[in-house]
Design a protein around this motif. Sequence first.
Motif, PDB file in Angstrom:
ATOM      1  N   GLY A  72     -57.264 152.783 -24.508  1.00 30.31           N
ATOM      2  CA  GLY A  72     -56.583 153.909 -25.142  1.00 30.31           C
ATOM      3  C   GLY A  72     -55.631 154.589 -24.173  1.00 30.31           C
ATOM      4  O   GLY A  72     -55.164 153.988 -23.205  1.00 30.31           O
ATOM      5  N   ALA A  73     -55.358 155.853 -24.424  1.00 35.24           N
ATOM      6  CA  ALA A  73     -54.410 156.606 -23.590  1.00 35.24           C
ATOM      7  C   ALA A  73     -54.850 156.664 -22.133  1.00 35.24           C
ATOM      8  O   ALA A  73     -54.028 156.635 -21.223  1.00 35.24           O
ATOM      9  CB  ALA A  73     -54.240 158.017 -24.142  1.00 35.24           C
ATOM     10  N   ASN A  74     -56.159 156.717 -21.908  1.00 34.14           N
ATOM     11  CA  ASN A  74     -56.694 156.742 -20.545  1.00 34.14           C
ATOM     12  C   ASN A  74     -57.400 155.425 -20.267  1.00 34.14           C
ATOM     13  O   ASN A  74     -58.145 154.933 -21.113  1.00 34.14           O
ATOM     14  CB  ASN A  74     -57.710 157.884 -20.376  1.00 34.14           C
ATOM     15  N   ASP A  75     -57.177 154.877 -19.091  1.00 37.24           N
ATOM     16  CA  ASP A  75     -57.854 153.626 -18.735  1.00 37.24           C
ATOM     17  C   ASP A  75     -59.368 153.788 -18.723  1.00 37.24           C
ATOM     18  O   ASP A  75     -60.107 152.827 -18.854  1.00 37.24           O
ATOM     19  CB  ASP A  75     -57.371 153.118 -17.378  1.00 37.24           C
ATOM     20  N   GLU A  76     -59.842 155.022 -18.600  1.00 38.28           N
ATOM     21  CA  GLU A  76     -61.277 155.276 -18.581  1.00 38.28           C
ATOM     22  C   GLU A  76     -61.889 155.231 -19.980  1.00 38.28           C
ATOM     23  O   GLU A  76     -63.102 155.351 -20.140  1.00 38.28           O
ATOM     24  CB  GLU A  76     -61.578 156.644 -17.928  1.00 38.28           C
ATOM     25  N   ASP A  77     -61.060 155.083 -21.013  1.00 40.10           N
ATOM     26  CA  ASP A  77     -61.557 155.022 -22.391  1.00 40.10           C
ATOM     27  C   ASP A  77     -62.390 153.777 -22.654  1.00 40.10           C
ATOM     28  O   ASP A  77     -63.021 153.664 -23.687  1.00 40.10           O
ATOM     29  CB  ASP A  77     -60.390 155.039 -23.391  1.00 40.10           C
ATOM     30  N   GLY A  78     -62.371 152.813 -21.750  1.00 41.74           N
ATOM     31  CA  GLY A  78     -63.054 151.541 -21.963  1.00 41.74           C
ATOM     32  C   GLY A  78     -62.070 150.530 -22.522  1.00 41.74           C
ATOM     33  O   GLY A  78     -60.972 150.884 -22.942  1.00 41.74           O
ATOM     34  N   VAL A  79     -62.455 149.267 -22.505  1.00 46.70           N
ATOM     35  CA  VAL A  79     -61.543 148.213 -22.942  1.00 46.70           C
ATOM     36  C   VAL A  79     -62.122 147.439 -24.114  1.00 46.70           C
ATOM     37  O   VAL A  79     -63.329 147.435 -24.344  1.00 46.70           O
ATOM     38  CB  VAL A  79     -61.204 147.238 -21.786  1.00 46.70           C
ATOM     39  N   ILE A  80     -61.214 146.801 -24.845  1.00 47.50           N
ATOM     40  CA  ILE A  80     -61.567 145.889 -25.927  1.00 47.50           C
ATOM     41  C   ILE A  80     -60.765 144.621 -25.686  1.00 47.50           C
ATOM     42  O   ILE A  80     -59.540 144.671 -25.509  1.00 47.50           O
ATOM     43  CB  ILE A  80     -61.202 146.479 -27.307  1.00 47.50           C
ATOM     44  N   CYS A  81     -61.455 143.475 -25.683  1.00 47.21           N
ATOM     45  CA  CYS A  81     -60.767 142.208 -25.473  1.00 47.21           C
ATOM     46  C   CYS A  81     -60.118 141.768 -26.793  1.00 47.21           C
ATOM     47  O   CYS A  81     -60.773 141.723 -27.835  1.00 47.21           O
ATOM     48  CB  CYS A  81     -61.748 141.157 -24.966  1.00 47.21           C
ATOM     49  N   CYS A  82     -58.822 141.469 -26.730  1.00 51.96           N
ATOM     50  CA  CYS A  82     -58.044 141.106 -27.919  1.00 51.96           C
ATOM     51  C   CYS A  82     -57.321 139.776 -27.719  1.00 51.96           C
ATOM     52  O   CYS A  82     -56.958 139.419 -26.603  1.00 51.96           O
ATOM     53  CB  CYS A  82     -56.978 142.162 -28.200  1.00 51.96           C
ATOM     54  N   ASP A 151     -66.012 144.239 -24.554  1.00 53.39           N
ATOM     55  CA  ASP A 151     -65.171 144.355 -23.363  1.00 53.39           C
ATOM     56  C   ASP A 151     -65.286 143.140 -22.442  1.00 53.39           C
ATOM     57  O   ASP A 151     -64.845 143.152 -21.307  1.00 53.39           O
ATOM     58  CB  ASP A 151     -65.524 145.622 -22.586  1.00 53.39           C
ATOM     59  N   GLY A 152     -65.853 142.048 -22.957  1.00 57.66           N
ATOM     60  CA  GLY A 152     -66.018 140.830 -22.164  1.00 57.66           C
ATOM     61  C   GLY A 152     -64.744 139.992 -22.120  1.00 57.66           C
ATOM     62  O   GLY A 152     -63.639 140.491 -22.369  1.00 57.66           O
ATOM     63  N   ASP A 153     -64.894 138.718 -21.838  1.00 55.65           N
ATOM     64  CA  ASP A 153     -63.746 137.820 -21.739  1.00 55.65           C
ATOM     65  C   ASP A 153     -63.384 137.165 -23.066  1.00 55.65           C
ATOM     66  O   ASP A 153     -62.331 136.542 -23.180  1.00 55.65           O
ATOM     67  CB  ASP A 153     -64.013 136.729 -20.689  1.00 55.65           C
ATOM     68  N   LEU A 154     -64.261 137.264 -24.064  1.00 53.30           N
ATOM     69  CA  LEU A 154     -63.987 136.682 -25.375  1.00 53.30           C
ATOM     70  C   LEU A 154     -63.434 137.749 -26.308  1.00 53.30           C
ATOM     71  O   LEU A 154     -64.020 138.827 -26.445  1.00 53.30           O
ATOM     72  CB  LEU A 154     -65.258 136.080 -25.969  1.00 53.30           C
ATOM     73  N   PRO A 155     -62.303 137.470 -26.964  1.00 48.49           N
ATOM     74  CA  PRO A 155     -61.686 138.480 -27.834  1.00 48.49           C
ATOM     75  C   PRO A 155     -62.500 138.765 -29.090  1.00 48.49           C
ATOM     76  O   PRO A 155     -63.167 137.879 -29.619  1.00 48.49           O
ATOM     77  CB  PRO A 155     -60.327 137.871 -28.186  1.00 48.49           C
ATOM     78  N   VAL A 156     -62.429 140.011 -29.552  1.00 48.83           N
ATOM     79  CA  VAL A 156     -63.095 140.419 -30.786  1.00 48.83           C
ATOM     80  C   VAL A 156     -62.087 140.877 -31.841  1.00 48.83           C
ATOM     81  O   VAL A 156     -62.406 140.931 -33.016  1.00 48.83           O
ATOM     82  CB  VAL A 156     -64.136 141.533 -30.545  1.00 48.83           C
ATOM     83  N   LEU A 157     -60.868 141.206 -31.403  1.00 45.83           N
ATOM     84  CA  LEU A 157     -59.817 141.656 -32.315  1.00 45.83           C
ATOM     85  C   LEU A 157     -58.585 140.773 -32.189  1.00 45.83           C
ATOM     86  O   LEU A 157     -58.309 140.232 -31.116  1.00 45.83           O
ATOM     87  CB  LEU A 157     -59.394 143.094 -31.997  1.00 45.83           C
ATOM     88  N   LEU A 158     -57.845 140.649 -33.290  1.00 41.07           N
ATOM     89  CA  LEU A 158     -56.546 139.991 -33.276  1.00 41.07           C
ATOM     90  C   LEU A 158     -55.489 141.080 -33.223  1.00 41.07           C
ATOM     91  O   LEU A 158     -55.430 141.946 -34.098  1.00 41.07           O
ATOM     92  CB  LEU A 158     -56.343 139.137 -34.529  1.00 41.07           C
ATOM     93  N   PHE A 159     -54.671 141.067 -32.200  1.00 39.43           N
ATOM     94  CA  PHE A 159     -53.583 142.019 -31.999  1.00 39.43           C
ATOM     95  C   PHE A 159     -52.407 141.476 -32.811  1.00 39.43           C
ATOM     96  O   PHE A 159     -51.761 140.522 -32.425  1.00 39.43           O
ATOM     97  CB  PHE A 159     -53.275 142.060 -30.502  1.00 39.43           C
ATOM     98  N   CYS A 160     -52.133 142.078 -33.981  1.00 45.04           N
ATOM     99  CA  CYS A 160     -51.157 141.539 -34.937  1.00 45.04           C
ATOM    100  C   CYS A 160     -49.726 141.968 -34.674  1.00 45.04           C
ATOM    101  O   CYS A 160     -48.803 141.154 -34.765  1.00 45.04           O
ATOM    102  CB  CYS A 160     -51.533 141.956 -36.357  1.00 45.04           C
TER     103      CYS A 160
END
Length: 166
Positions: A72-82, A151-160
């Motif tokens: 998100g806006a802050n890198d501390e928001d956590g990540v989502i692999c896409c 937040d792992g190495d395998l994507p969970v979302l498709l960035f459209c």
Amino acid sequence: ELRTLLEGIRHDADRYKRYGNKTFVVPSKMHRQQCNLGFNIVKSKNWKTKRKGGDSGKVEKYEYVMTCKMTGANDEDGVICCKLSSAIIEPFMGVAPGDMRKLHRADKDKSNKVVTEGGHQILSELRVLAPCHMKLLYPVEQFQDVPKQIDGDLPVLLFCSRGNSV
């Protein structure tokens, strides 16, 4: 927040099904510590189906595949692999995936240069916060294959798509 939603639905098939066709529009950017984009060119999973279905347009046999970690806006928001859709990657490469494979066989140095330059452009574009359109990567029928870590190495979302387009 999208991360909270994903954490909740990845263990519940019924909830996952409810969000199967939804597009999430969230302000996001590539995480600043992203170092490996996992770039590849693969055979499109449904190119034969599209051809048999009577699609009159040209059907690409190959597609670009690239994964990244978005935040998100802050890198501390956590990540989502896409997984980035091939339609997002192709304009940066300037060459269709099938043509890139041919170029790589004919002139590896030139194809590597094109990929490197395109990759740098993707990095600079995605490191800026903007509305991003994302969908669940796995269909409901493959719920059991959904990675257990968002937040792992395998994507969970498709960035459209990115910005105000869909």
